[in-house]
Design a protein around this motif. Sequence first.
Motif, PDB file in Angstrom:
ATOM      1  N   GLU A 144      44.959  44.264  24.187  1.00 54.84           N
ATOM      2  CA  GLU A 144      46.081  44.170  25.109  1.00 54.84           C
ATOM      3  C   GLU A 144      45.592  43.770  26.493  1.00 54.84           C
ATOM      4  O   GLU A 144      44.524  44.193  26.935  1.00 54.84           O
ATOM      5  CB  GLU A 144      46.810  45.516  25.196  1.00 54.84           C
ATOM      6  N   ASP A 145      46.393  42.962  27.180  1.00 53.96           N
ATOM      7  CA  ASP A 145      46.139  42.685  28.593  1.00 53.96           C
ATOM      8  C   ASP A 145      46.442  43.951  29.379  1.00 53.96           C
ATOM      9  O   ASP A 145      46.849  44.964  28.829  1.00 53.96           O
ATOM     10  CB  ASP A 145      47.018  41.518  29.054  1.00 53.96           C
ATOM     11  N   GLN A 146      46.239  43.901  30.675  1.00 52.95           N
ATOM     12  CA  GLN A 146      46.485  45.043  31.563  1.00 52.95           C
ATOM     13  C   GLN A 146      45.548  46.198  31.212  1.00 52.95           C
ATOM     14  O   GLN A 146      45.942  47.332  30.990  1.00 52.95           O
ATOM     15  CB  GLN A 146      47.952  45.464  31.530  1.00 52.95           C
ATOM     16  N   GLU A 147      44.268  45.850  31.155  1.00 48.88           N
ATOM     17  CA  GLU A 147      43.183  46.798  30.950  1.00 48.88           C
ATOM     18  C   GLU A 147      43.246  47.486  29.594  1.00 48.88           C
ATOM     19  O   GLU A 147      42.941  48.669  29.458  1.00 48.88           O
ATOM     20  CB  GLU A 147      43.092  47.784  32.119  1.00 48.88           C
ATOM     21  N   GLY A 148      43.632  46.706  28.587  1.00 51.66           N
ATOM     22  CA  GLY A 148      43.575  47.200  27.225  1.00 51.66           C
ATOM     23  C   GLY A 148      42.159  47.202  26.667  1.00 51.66           C
ATOM     24  O   GLY A 148      41.928  47.672  25.549  1.00 51.66           O
ATOM     25  N   GLN A 149      41.212  46.649  27.418  1.00 52.84           N
ATOM     26  CA  GLN A 149      39.797  46.713  27.095  1.00 52.84           C
ATOM     27  C   GLN A 149      39.074  47.495  28.189  1.00 52.84           C
ATOM     28  O   GLN A 149      39.522  47.524  29.329  1.00 52.84           O
ATOM     29  CB  GLN A 149      39.183  45.318  26.992  1.00 52.84           C
ATOM     30  N   THR A 150      37.962  48.090  27.850  1.00 49.33           N
ATOM     31  CA  THR A 150      37.154  48.764  28.857  1.00 49.33           C
ATOM     32  C   THR A 150      36.342  47.726  29.624  1.00 49.33           C
ATOM     33  O   THR A 150      36.178  46.580  29.178  1.00 49.33           O
ATOM     34  CB  THR A 150      36.198  49.777  28.222  1.00 49.33           C
ATOM     35  N   PHE A 151      35.800  48.137  30.748  1.00 46.10           N
ATOM     36  CA  PHE A 151      34.949  47.246  31.529  1.00 46.10           C
ATOM     37  C   PHE A 151      33.744  46.813  30.697  1.00 46.10           C
ATOM     38  O   PHE A 151      33.354  45.640  30.715  1.00 46.10           O
ATOM     39  CB  PHE A 151      34.503  47.957  32.808  1.00 46.10           C
ATOM     40  N   GLU A 152      33.170  47.732  29.952  1.00 41.41           N
ATOM     41  CA  GLU A 152      32.011  47.407  29.125  1.00 41.41           C
ATOM     42  C   GLU A 152      32.375  46.382  28.051  1.00 41.41           C
ATOM     43  O   GLU A 152      31.589  45.464  27.758  1.00 41.41           O
ATOM     44  CB  GLU A 152      31.450  48.676  28.476  1.00 41.41           C
ATOM     45  N   GLU A 153      33.560  46.515  27.476  1.00 43.52           N
ATOM     46  CA  GLU A 153      33.996  45.551  26.467  1.00 43.52           C
ATOM     47  C   GLU A 153      34.224  44.173  27.074  1.00 43.52           C
ATOM     48  O   GLU A 153      33.890  43.147  26.466  1.00 43.52           O
ATOM     49  CB  GLU A 153      35.270  46.053  25.787  1.00 43.52           C
ATOM     50  N   VAL A 154      34.784  44.148  28.264  1.00 44.84           N
ATOM     51  CA  VAL A 154      34.994  42.870  28.951  1.00 44.84           C
ATOM     52  C   VAL A 154      33.655  42.201  29.252  1.00 44.84           C
ATOM     53  O   VAL A 154      33.467  40.998  29.017  1.00 44.84           O
ATOM     54  CB  VAL A 154      35.814  43.079  30.234  1.00 44.84           C
ATOM     55  N   LEU A 155      32.704  42.969  29.764  1.00 44.61           N
ATOM     56  CA  LEU A 155      31.387  42.397  30.063  1.00 44.61           C
ATOM     57  C   LEU A 155      30.721  41.850  28.812  1.00 44.61           C
ATOM     58  O   LEU A 155      30.126  40.766  28.833  1.00 44.61           O
ATOM     59  CB  LEU A 155      30.488  43.447  30.722  1.00 44.61           C
ATOM     60  N   ALA A 156      30.829  42.582  27.705  1.00 44.30           N
ATOM     61  CA  ALA A 156      30.239  42.110  26.448  1.00 44.30           C
ATOM     62  C   ALA A 156      30.891  40.819  25.987  1.00 44.30           C
ATOM     63  O   ALA A 156      30.225  39.953  25.396  1.00 44.30           O
ATOM     64  CB  ALA A 156      30.375  43.192  25.379  1.00 44.30           C
ATOM     65  N   ALA A 157      32.173  40.659  26.269  1.00 44.18           N
ATOM     66  CA  ALA A 157      32.898  39.460  25.851  1.00 44.18           C
ATOM     67  C   ALA A 157      32.590  38.259  26.734  1.00 44.18           C
ATOM     68  O   ALA A 157      32.504  37.122  26.249  1.00 44.18           O
ATOM     69  CB  ALA A 157      34.398  39.735  25.853  1.00 44.18           C
ATOM     70  N   VAL A 158      32.440  38.479  28.044  1.00 48.33           N
ATOM     71  CA  VAL A 158      32.260  37.345  28.955  1.00 48.33           C
ATOM     72  C   VAL A 158      30.808  36.882  29.040  1.00 48.33           C
ATOM     73  O   VAL A 158      30.551  35.726  29.385  1.00 48.33           O
ATOM     74  CB  VAL A 158      32.795  37.662  30.367  1.00 48.33           C
ATOM     75  N   ARG A 159      29.874  37.764  28.718  1.00 51.86           N
ATOM     76  CA  ARG A 159      28.456  37.406  28.857  1.00 51.86           C
ATOM     77  C   ARG A 159      28.094  36.141  28.065  1.00 51.86           C
ATOM     78  O   ARG A 159      27.486  35.217  28.632  1.00 51.86           O
ATOM     79  CB  ARG A 159      27.597  38.602  28.447  1.00 51.86           C
ATOM     80  N   PRO A 160      28.456  36.020  26.780  1.00 51.09           N
ATOM     81  CA  PRO A 160      28.108  34.790  26.060  1.00 51.09           C
ATOM     82  C   PRO A 160      28.875  33.569  26.540  1.00 51.09           C
ATOM     83  O   PRO A 160      28.377  32.444  26.421  1.00 51.09           O
ATOM     84  CB  PRO A 160      28.442  35.120  24.603  1.00 51.09           C
ATOM     85  N   ILE A 161      30.064  33.765  27.086  1.00 51.39           N
ATOM     86  CA  ILE A 161      30.824  32.627  27.621  1.00 51.39           C
ATOM     87  C   ILE A 161      30.102  32.061  28.836  1.00 51.39           C
ATOM     88  O   ILE A 161      29.890  30.850  28.951  1.00 51.39           O
ATOM     89  CB  ILE A 161      32.256  33.057  28.000  1.00 51.39           C
ATOM     90  N   ILE A 162      29.714  32.945  29.733  1.00 53.28           N
ATOM     91  CA  ILE A 162      29.020  32.524  30.951  1.00 53.28           C
ATOM     92  C   ILE A 162      27.689  31.855  30.612  1.00 53.28           C
ATOM     93  O   ILE A 162      27.310  30.839  31.208  1.00 53.28           O
ATOM     94  CB  ILE A 162      28.816  33.735  31.881  1.00 53.28           C
ATOM     95  N   ALA A 163      26.987  32.400  29.629  1.00 54.05           N
ATOM     96  CA  ALA A 163      25.680  31.862  29.254  1.00 54.05           C
ATOM     97  C   ALA A 163      25.779  30.508  28.560  1.00 54.05           C
ATOM     98  O   ALA A 163      24.803  29.755  28.528  1.00 54.05           O
ATOM     99  CB  ALA A 163      24.957  32.856  28.340  1.00 54.05           C
ATOM    100  N   ALA A 164      26.949  30.196  28.028  1.00 47.82           N
ATOM    101  CA  ALA A 164      27.110  28.971  27.231  1.00 47.82           C
ATOM    102  C   ALA A 164      27.325  27.725  28.077  1.00 47.82           C
ATOM    103  O   ALA A 164      27.286  26.612  27.554  1.00 47.82           O
ATOM    104  CB  ALA A 164      28.272  29.130  26.256  1.00 47.82           C
ATOM    105  N   VAL A 165      27.583  27.901  29.375  1.00 49.86           N
ATOM    106  CA  VAL A 165      27.861  26.761  30.249  1.00 49.86           C
ATOM    107  C   VAL A 165      26.929  26.796  31.456  1.00 49.86           C
ATOM    108  O   VAL A 165      26.375  27.842  31.793  1.00 49.86           O
ATOM    109  CB  VAL A 165      29.342  26.741  30.706  1.00 49.86           C
ATOM    110  N   ASP A 166      26.792  25.654  32.111  1.00 44.70           N
ATOM    111  CA  ASP A 166      25.887  25.582  33.265  1.00 44.70           C
ATOM    112  C   ASP A 166      26.653  25.438  34.569  1.00 44.70           C
ATOM    113  O   ASP A 166      26.158  24.858  35.531  1.00 44.70           O
ATOM    114  CB  ASP A 166      24.888  24.442  33.091  1.00 44.70           C
ATOM    115  N   VAL A 167      27.875  25.979  34.606  1.00 45.75           N
ATOM    116  CA  VAL A 167      28.702  25.915  35.814  1.00 45.75           C
ATOM    117  C   VAL A 167      29.046  27.335  36.256  1.00 45.75           C
ATOM    118  O   VAL A 167      28.953  28.280  35.466  1.00 45.75           O
ATOM    119  CB  VAL A 167      30.003  25.116  35.567  1.00 45.75           C
ATOM    120  N   PRO A 168      29.453  27.515  37.514  1.00 41.86           N
ATOM    121  CA  PRO A 168      29.855  28.844  37.978  1.00 41.86           C
ATOM    122  C   PRO A 168      31.094  29.335  37.230  1.00 41.86           C
ATOM    123  O   PRO A 168      32.010  28.561  36.945  1.00 41.86           O
ATOM    124  CB  PRO A 168      30.168  28.624  39.461  1.00 41.86           C
ATOM    125  N   VAL A 169      31.118  30.631  36.943  1.00 41.94           N
ATOM    126  CA  VAL A 169      32.245  31.231  36.234  1.00 41.94           C
ATOM    127  C   VAL A 169      32.712  32.469  36.994  1.00 41.94           C
ATOM    128  O   VAL A 169      31.921  33.346  37.326  1.00 41.94           O
ATOM    129  CB  VAL A 169      31.869  31.629  34.791  1.00 41.94           C
TER     130      VAL A 169
END
Length: 255
Positions: free
Chosen positions: A59-84
């Motif tokens: 769910e949106d509106q903090e339906g995930q924990t901060f730790e879950e969000v970080l785990a999800a965004v880490r591979p996205i950020i690592a997959a590109v060479d631009v600022p995120v």
Amino acid sequence: MDFRTTVERAERLKHLHADHKPLVLPTVWDVWSARTAVAAGFPALTIGSHPLADSRGAEDQEGQTFEEVLAAVRPIIAAVDVPVSVDLESGYGQKPADLVAGLVEAGGVGLNIEDTVHSDGGRVRSAQEHASYVAGLRAAADDAGVPVWVNGRTDLFAHAENPAAVLDEVIERLRALEQAGADSVYPVKIQDDDELLAAVIAAVAVPVNTTAHPVKHDLERFRRLGVGRITYGPLLQFALTDAMKDMLKPWAPSS
């Protein structure tokens, strides 16, 4: 991602805001969408909380924990060479220093922070409370040595039955965010109202972020109004959903 690369990307994001008026930051939610946006020529991206949650069955509106969000965004950020930049909603109940530390560790170099506190019944922070939180983020980023781009969001227009009636209150809030160290401000839900957009743009010295639909809205209109930054929120994902349905319908079993 090593610390030096993170700092370089943060500095690049700052320069991009200065060089592009407006800076369009496609809002992505996974490695595929991020790589696709970069391949289309965009020099920086945002990760949106709503499309990220939808992509993960949350769910949106903090339906995930901060730790879950970080785990999800880490591979996205690592997959590109631009600022995120990452939409961190209202902060997941984290202290500003912890929020910045987690973001930077994941390689993120910008963040959205909104004033609707989902972890506390959806209440709206007061102007001073929200500004103080943004000031804490600014101080934490300075202490970390990373010029994290802080996009201070307010939901007052979205909560109001008559958005024009809360314009003065919104302007007061946006100015407080600017003074607290926000690099840009984001009054949501006025992307179709030229008068309200023009009013908030004239009231602050930092770039104003607006949401846009990649098909239904016009970039030149936003440029004429003086919008400084454009993100898609969930609207790019919605547009792709519509297109995918149209492509698949002829192949679906007939009833």
